[in-house]
Design a protein around this motif. Sequence first.
Motif, PDB file in Angstrom:
ATOM      1  N   TRP A  60      -0.954  60.910  31.177  1.00 38.42           N
ATOM      2  CA  TRP A  60       0.103  61.924  31.236  1.00 38.42           C
ATOM      3  C   TRP A  60       1.256  61.407  30.375  1.00 38.42           C
ATOM      4  CZ3 TRP A  60       1.746  64.725  36.346  1.00 38.42           C
ATOM      5  CH2 TRP A  60       2.750  65.655  36.092  1.00 38.42           C
ATOM      6  N   PRO A  61       1.175  61.625  29.066  1.00 40.68           N
ATOM      7  CA  PRO A  61       2.196  61.063  28.180  1.00 40.68           C
ATOM      8  C   PRO A  61       3.568  61.695  28.406  1.00 40.68           C
ATOM      9  CG  PRO A  61       0.703  62.491  26.963  1.00 40.68           C
ATOM     10  CD  PRO A  61       0.183  62.414  28.367  1.00 40.68           C
ATOM     11  N   LEU A  62       4.568  60.883  28.200  1.00 38.29           N
ATOM     12  CA  LEU A  62       5.936  61.384  28.282  1.00 38.29           C
ATOM     13  C   LEU A  62       6.251  62.151  27.013  1.00 38.29           C
ATOM     14  CD1 LEU A  62       7.900  58.352  29.722  1.00 38.29           C
ATOM     15  CD2 LEU A  62       7.364  60.498  30.860  1.00 38.29           C
ATOM     16  N   GLY A  63       6.734  63.338  27.189  1.00 38.44           N
ATOM     17  CA  GLY A  63       7.160  64.149  26.058  1.00 38.44           C
ATOM     18  C   GLY A  63       8.649  64.393  26.156  1.00 38.44           C
ATOM     19  N   GLU A  64       9.050  65.552  25.716  1.00 40.14           N
ATOM     20  CA  GLU A  64      10.464  65.924  25.749  1.00 40.14           C
ATOM     21  C   GLU A  64      10.890  66.409  27.139  1.00 40.14           C
ATOM     22  OE1 GLU A  64      12.518  66.486  22.744  1.00 40.14           O
ATOM     23  OE2 GLU A  64      11.051  65.269  21.696  1.00 40.14           O
ATOM     24  N   GLU A  65       9.919  66.694  28.011  1.00 38.14           N
ATOM     25  CA  GLU A  65      10.253  67.346  29.277  1.00 38.14           C
ATOM     26  C   GLU A  65      11.225  66.573  30.169  1.00 38.14           C
ATOM     27  OE1 GLU A  65       6.179  65.480  29.860  1.00 38.14           O
ATOM     28  OE2 GLU A  65       7.010  66.842  28.382  1.00 38.14           O
ATOM     29  N   VAL A 102      -3.215  65.029  31.915  1.00 37.98           N
ATOM     30  CA  VAL A 102      -2.252  66.101  32.174  1.00 37.98           C
ATOM     31  C   VAL A 102      -1.451  66.332  30.901  1.00 37.98           C
ATOM     32  CG1 VAL A 102      -0.277  66.842  33.569  1.00 37.98           C
ATOM     33  CG2 VAL A 102      -2.088  65.463  34.620  1.00 37.98           C
ATOM     34  N   ARG A 103      -1.355  67.596  30.526  1.00 37.86           N
ATOM     35  CA  ARG A 103      -0.557  67.978  29.356  1.00 37.86           C
ATOM     36  C   ARG A 103       0.449  69.034  29.779  1.00 37.86           C
ATOM     37  NH1 ARG A 103      -2.181  63.911  28.138  1.00 37.86           N
ATOM     38  NH2 ARG A 103      -3.473  63.305  26.399  1.00 37.86           N
ATOM     39  N   ILE A 104       1.686  68.812  29.403  1.00 39.62           N
ATOM     40  CA  ILE A 104       2.787  69.718  29.716  1.00 39.62           C
ATOM     41  C   ILE A 104       3.289  70.310  28.412  1.00 39.62           C
ATOM     42  CG2 ILE A 104       5.120  69.904  30.675  1.00 39.62           C
ATOM     43  CD1 ILE A 104       3.168  69.047  32.820  1.00 39.62           C
ATOM     44  N   GLU A 105       3.459  71.617  28.394  1.00 37.92           N
ATOM     45  CA  GLU A 105       4.059  72.288  27.235  1.00 37.92           C
ATOM     46  C   GLU A 105       5.164  73.206  27.739  1.00 37.92           C
ATOM     47  OE1 GLU A 105       1.267  74.240  24.582  1.00 37.92           O
ATOM     48  OE2 GLU A 105      -0.302  72.882  25.292  1.00 37.92           O
ATOM     49  N   ILE A 106       6.309  73.088  27.114  1.00 33.09           N
ATOM     50  CA  ILE A 106       7.413  73.994  27.409  1.00 33.09           C
ATOM     51  C   ILE A 106       7.730  74.720  26.119  1.00 33.09           C
ATOM     52  CG2 ILE A 106       9.808  74.208  28.141  1.00 33.09           C
ATOM     53  CD1 ILE A 106       9.396  71.568  29.710  1.00 33.09           C
ATOM     54  N   GLU A 107       7.497  76.021  26.139  1.00 32.69           N
ATOM     55  CA  GLU A 107       7.780  76.849  24.974  1.00 32.69           C
ATOM     56  C   GLU A 107       8.720  77.959  25.406  1.00 32.69           C
ATOM     57  OE1 GLU A 107       4.292  78.178  22.919  1.00 32.69           O
ATOM     58  OE2 GLU A 107       3.357  76.203  23.029  1.00 32.69           O
ATOM     59  N   GLY A 108       9.965  77.840  24.982  1.00 34.82           N
ATOM     60  CA  GLY A 108      10.942  78.839  25.376  1.00 34.82           C
ATOM     61  C   GLY A 108      11.115  78.851  26.879  1.00 34.82           C
ATOM     62  N   GLU A 109      10.795  79.968  27.471  1.00 34.89           N
ATOM     63  CA  GLU A 109      10.950  80.144  28.912  1.00 34.89           C
ATOM     64  C   GLU A 109       9.625  80.082  29.662  1.00 34.89           C
ATOM     65  OE1 GLU A 109      13.900  80.321  30.659  1.00 34.89           O
ATOM     66  OE2 GLU A 109      14.660  79.699  28.702  1.00 34.89           O
ATOM     67  N   ARG A 110       8.612  79.412  29.097  1.00 37.96           N
ATOM     68  CA  ARG A 110       7.310  79.281  29.757  1.00 37.96           C
ATOM     69  C   ARG A 110       6.910  77.820  29.862  1.00 37.96           C
ATOM     70  NH1 ARG A 110       5.199  83.591  31.483  1.00 37.96           N
ATOM     71  NH2 ARG A 110       3.115  82.844  31.862  1.00 37.96           N
ATOM     72  N   LEU A 111       6.386  77.478  31.029  1.00 38.30           N
ATOM     73  CA  LEU A 111       5.847  76.148  31.277  1.00 38.30           C
ATOM     74  C   LEU A 111       4.340  76.281  31.398  1.00 38.30           C
ATOM     75  CD1 LEU A 111       6.117  73.117  32.197  1.00 38.30           C
ATOM     76  CD2 LEU A 111       6.198  74.024  34.531  1.00 38.30           C
ATOM     77  N   SER A 112       3.626  75.457  30.660  1.00 41.10           N
ATOM     78  CA  SER A 112       2.172  75.452  30.709  1.00 41.10           C
ATOM     79  C   SER A 112       1.724  74.043  31.093  1.00 41.10           C
ATOM     80  CB  SER A 112       1.605  75.831  29.339  1.00 41.10           C
ATOM     81  OG  SER A 112       0.210  75.692  29.335  1.00 41.10           O
ATOM     82  N   ARG A 158      -5.639  75.282  34.099  1.00 42.80           N
ATOM     83  CA  ARG A 158      -4.420  75.509  33.320  1.00 42.80           C
ATOM     84  C   ARG A 158      -3.605  76.562  34.054  1.00 42.80           C
ATOM     85  NH1 ARG A 158      -2.702  75.415  27.707  1.00 42.80           N
ATOM     86  NH2 ARG A 158      -1.382  77.201  27.298  1.00 42.80           N
ATOM     87  N   PHE A 159      -2.335  76.309  34.165  1.00 45.29           N
ATOM     88  CA  PHE A 159      -1.456  77.349  34.719  1.00 45.29           C
ATOM     89  C   PHE A 159      -0.217  77.461  33.874  1.00 45.29           C
ATOM     90  CE2 PHE A 159      -1.293  73.535  37.355  1.00 45.29           C
ATOM     91  CZ  PHE A 159       0.050  73.183  37.377  1.00 45.29           C
ATOM     92  N   GLU A 160       0.220  78.685  33.754  1.00 47.67           N
ATOM     93  CA  GLU A 160       1.417  79.014  32.989  1.00 47.67           C
ATOM     94  C   GLU A 160       2.332  79.807  33.892  1.00 47.67           C
ATOM     95  OE1 GLU A 160       0.570  81.053  29.364  1.00 47.67           O
ATOM     96  OE2 GLU A 160      -0.825  79.513  28.685  1.00 47.67           O
TER      97      GLU A 160
END
Length: 164
Positions: A60-65, A102-112, A158-160
């Motif tokens: 579960w790499p640390l990203g910008e989140e 685990v991969r986390i993506e935040i795009e605008g107002e959506r969390l995936s 996957r959940f968004e």
Amino acid sequence: TSLHRRDVPTMRHDVRDAMADIRTIITGLDGGERRLGELLADLRHESAARCDGAGLTLDWPLGEEPEDDRPMSYGFCRHLTALVRESVSNILRHAGASRVEVRIEIEGERLSVTIADDGRGLPKSGRQGRGLANCAERARLLCGRFETLTPARGAAVRFEVPLG
């Protein structure tokens, strides 16, 4: 329940889950908001401890989140925590995996969030257990969606969900 189990690893798993539930309840007692980055950091830490306790490697790499300081409601935090926790629990209990990703993506107002393992995959019957149905319901309550994926090896969910 754990006090009566003969299987020590299962007993430890139960106790870790109970402790995580207690932390969630205590954190939410004031019903206030939490920062998204703080919530995701706590979920990463909890998942790492659970995987480590079960002998699995967590990727579960640390990203910008962690820098995301958006305030999230208690209800959002509770449902997101349950989604991640149940997804990891399913892997620990049923997958026969050695690795969780685990991969986390935040795009605008959506969390995936995508959670995958290298285990035996989902049952061929397509029959889902109660845990996956609960995840789908929690995602729906957050006005999001939940899906199971079939990678070449193992299984994934996957959940968004919207952040607003």
